[in-house]
Design a protein around this motif. Structure first.
Motif, short mmCIF file in Angstrom:
data_model
loop_
_atom_site.label_atom_id
_atom_site.label_comp_id
_atom_site.label_asym_id
_atom_site.label_seq_id
_atom_site.Cartn_x
_atom_site.Cartn_y
_atom_site.Cartn_z
N THR A 95 8.60 -21.25 -6.59
CA THR A 95 7.79 -20.10 -6.95
C THR A 95 7.15 -19.54 -5.71
O THR A 95 6.84 -20.25 -4.77
N THR A 96 6.99 -18.24 -5.71
CA THR A 96 6.41 -17.55 -4.58
C THR A 96 5.40 -16.55 -5.10
O THR A 96 5.61 -15.95 -6.14
N THR A 97 4.32 -16.35 -4.41
CA THR A 97 3.32 -15.39 -4.84
C THR A 97 3.11 -14.35 -3.77
O THR A 97 3.36 -14.59 -2.59
N THR A 98 2.67 -13.19 -4.21
CA THR A 98 2.32 -12.14 -3.27
C THR A 98 0.83 -12.13 -3.08
O THR A 98 0.07 -12.59 -3.92
N SER A 99 0.39 -11.61 -1.98
CA SER A 99 -1.03 -11.38 -1.76
C SER A 99 -1.38 -10.00 -2.25
O SER A 99 -0.53 -9.24 -2.67
N SER A 100 -2.67 -9.65 -2.17
CA SER A 100 -3.10 -8.34 -2.65
C SER A 100 -2.95 -7.26 -1.59
O SER A 100 -3.18 -6.10 -1.84
N SER A 101 -2.54 -7.64 -0.38
CA SER A 101 -2.40 -6.67 0.68
C SER A 101 -1.07 -5.95 0.59
O SER A 101 -0.15 -6.39 -0.07
N VAL A 102 -0.97 -4.81 1.25
CA VAL A 102 0.28 -4.05 1.26
C VAL A 102 0.75 -3.89 2.69
O VAL A 102 0.00 -4.04 3.64
N ASP A 103 2.04 -3.60 2.84
CA ASP A 103 2.56 -3.31 4.16
C ASP A 103 1.93 -2.03 4.69
O ASP A 103 1.36 -1.25 3.95
N SER A 104 2.07 -1.79 5.97
CA SER A 104 1.52 -0.58 6.55
C SER A 104 2.25 0.63 6.00
O SER A 104 3.43 0.55 5.64
N PRO A 105 1.58 1.78 5.91
CA PRO A 105 2.23 2.99 5.40
C PRO A 105 3.49 3.36 6.16
O PRO A 105 4.43 3.88 5.60
N ILE A 106 3.54 3.06 7.48
CA ILE A 106 4.73 3.38 8.27
C ILE A 106 5.94 2.60 7.76
O ILE A 106 7.02 3.15 7.57
N ASP A 107 5.75 1.31 7.50
CA ASP A 107 6.84 0.50 6.97
C ASP A 107 7.24 0.98 5.58
O ASP A 107 8.43 1.13 5.28
N ASN A 108 6.28 1.21 4.72
CA ASN A 108 6.58 1.61 3.35
C ASN A 108 7.25 2.98 3.28
O ASN A 108 8.07 3.23 2.40
N ALA A 109 6.90 3.87 4.17
CA ALA A 109 7.47 5.22 4.15
C ALA A 109 8.97 5.22 4.36
O ALA A 109 9.66 6.17 3.98
N SER A 110 9.48 4.16 4.95
CA SER A 110 10.92 4.08 5.20
C SER A 110 11.68 3.58 3.98
O SER A 110 12.92 3.55 3.98
N ILE A 111 10.96 3.19 2.92
CA ILE A 111 11.58 2.65 1.71
C ILE A 111 11.56 3.71 0.63
O ILE A 111 10.49 4.16 0.21
N LYS A 112 12.74 4.12 0.18
CA LYS A 112 12.84 5.11 -0.88
C LYS A 112 12.80 4.41 -2.24
O LYS A 112 13.66 3.58 -2.54
N VAL A 113 11.77 4.75 -3.01
CA VAL A 113 11.53 4.11 -4.30
C VAL A 113 11.60 5.15 -5.41
O VAL A 113 11.06 6.25 -5.27
N SER A 114 12.25 4.80 -6.51
CA SER A 114 12.26 5.66 -7.69
C SER A 114 11.61 4.93 -8.85
O SER A 114 11.85 3.73 -9.04
N PHE A 115 10.80 5.64 -9.62
CA PHE A 115 10.14 5.04 -10.78
C PHE A 115 10.54 5.81 -12.03
O PHE A 115 10.31 7.02 -12.13
N LEU A 116 11.14 5.09 -12.99
CA LEU A 116 11.66 5.70 -14.21
C LEU A 116 10.78 5.31 -15.39
O LEU A 116 10.75 4.16 -15.80
N GLY A 117 10.04 6.27 -15.92
CA GLY A 117 9.16 6.02 -17.05
C GLY A 117 7.70 6.10 -16.66
O GLY A 117 7.18 5.17 -16.03
N LEU A 118 7.03 7.18 -17.04
CA LEU A 118 5.64 7.40 -16.63
C LEU A 118 4.71 7.34 -17.84
O LEU A 118 3.95 8.27 -18.12
#
Length: 303
Positions: free
Chosen positions: A5-28
């Motif tokens: 098992t692995t857990t995530t922390s509450s922190s996020v990657d830097s906006p620069i890193d995240n901006a390079s990841i194209k994400v789509s969300f289906l269902g609002l």
């Protein structure tokens, strides 16, 4: 796959890193809308799709990002595609469209509360296209989604989970890989089984206290400090006493979730006597017109 098992922390990657990841969300819906919003605020390149375009328009106006007119259009060129839709049939329908334009090496994450069977089916379909898949239902309700404090229960492979950590961290305080495909959905069933029993117990306790002529608010203040304490008591006892039942997760949705759990129990031979009984009680609430009341409305059938 690894069963660690692995857990995530509450922190996020830097906006620069995240901006390079194209994400789509289906269902609002009530969950997907704020979850997608947290992804945008965390710097991801987000495209959204919703059956009702007005909801997508509203989201784009609030969070920027891009709008797609179909799951296929939203998924095209995406690195990670997330879904949060209604039920098994919705999962199959939306996923089949998205998979038509997703390329090898991409990742599909399903946040819908659905059956373990459909999760395994999606995993198999994705494997054939060299696409990773995670079943990842969430707990925490509308408030948890809006505040970025969800818990994510995940089934799938370790390397896919590792890729998803930055995404989960945008809207969750905890995520955990629990085993192979379907494990996330099975864990969510356990979550709903626990909630059903706790809410019924709380409803009966409040009913008992009212019949006994006690100051139930004062009693709750005392017993919430001891072994009877629960999230439901802390967050719903006072609103139950005020007969307010518009706090998120609806009875109709709970019955859908309990039906999934009861179906799975019949398959695996487990006994869910209390769950089956509480499901019937929620049926009584529906007959009272409480389809969209929140799950704490079990008290209403005792009045």
């Amino acid at each position: 796959m690894s069963n660690n098992t692995t857990t995530t922390s509450s922190s996020v990657d830097s906006p620069i890193d995240n901006a390079s990841i194209k994400v789509s969300f289906l269902g609002l819906g009530v969950m997907g809308y704020p979850m997608a919003g947290h992804l945008a605020k965390s710097g991801f390149d987000v495209t959204v799709y919703n059956r009702t375009k007005a909801k997508s328009d509203k989201w784009v106006k609030e969070f920027q990002g891009a709008l797609a007119l179909s799951p296929a259009e939203a998924a095209k060129d995406a690195d990670i595609v997330l879904m949060c839709v209604g039920n098994d049939n919705d999962v199959k329908d939306v996923a089949s469209q998205a998979l038509g334009t997703m390329g090898p090496g991409t990742l599909l994450i399903d946040h819908t509360t659905a059956s373990a069977e459909v999760a395994r089916e999606m995993f198999s379909l994705c494997q054939k296209q060299s696409i990773d898949f995670l079943d990842a239902p969430v707990s925490g309700g509308q408030a948890g989604a809006e505040n970025g404090l969800l818990t994510v229960m995940v089934g799938g492979e370790q390397q896919a989970f590792d890729r998803a950590e930055a995404v989960f961290s945008a809207y969750a305080r905890h995520s955990q890989l629990l085993g192979e495909s379907g494990s996330g959905q099975l864990a969510k069933m356990m979550n709903q089984i626990c909630i059903a029993g706790i809410v019924q117990g709380l409803a009966e306790a409040l009913h008992f206290g009212q019949k006994a002529g006690l100051d139930c608010k004062a009693v709750i203040d005392v017993i919430s400090k001891g072994a009877a304490q629960s999230w439901q008591m802390e967050n719903r006892a006072s609103t139950m006493l005020e007969n307010h039942y518009d706090y998120g997760f609806a009875v109709d949705w709970m019955r859908k979730d309990l039906s999934i759990a009861l179906d799975e129990a019949r398959r695996n031979g487990s006994t869910l006597a209390l769950t089956a009984l509480v499901d019937q009680y929620y049926g009584d609430v529906q007959k009272m017109g409480g389809h969209r009341w929140d799950t704490s409305s079990l008290l209403m059938r005792l009045k």
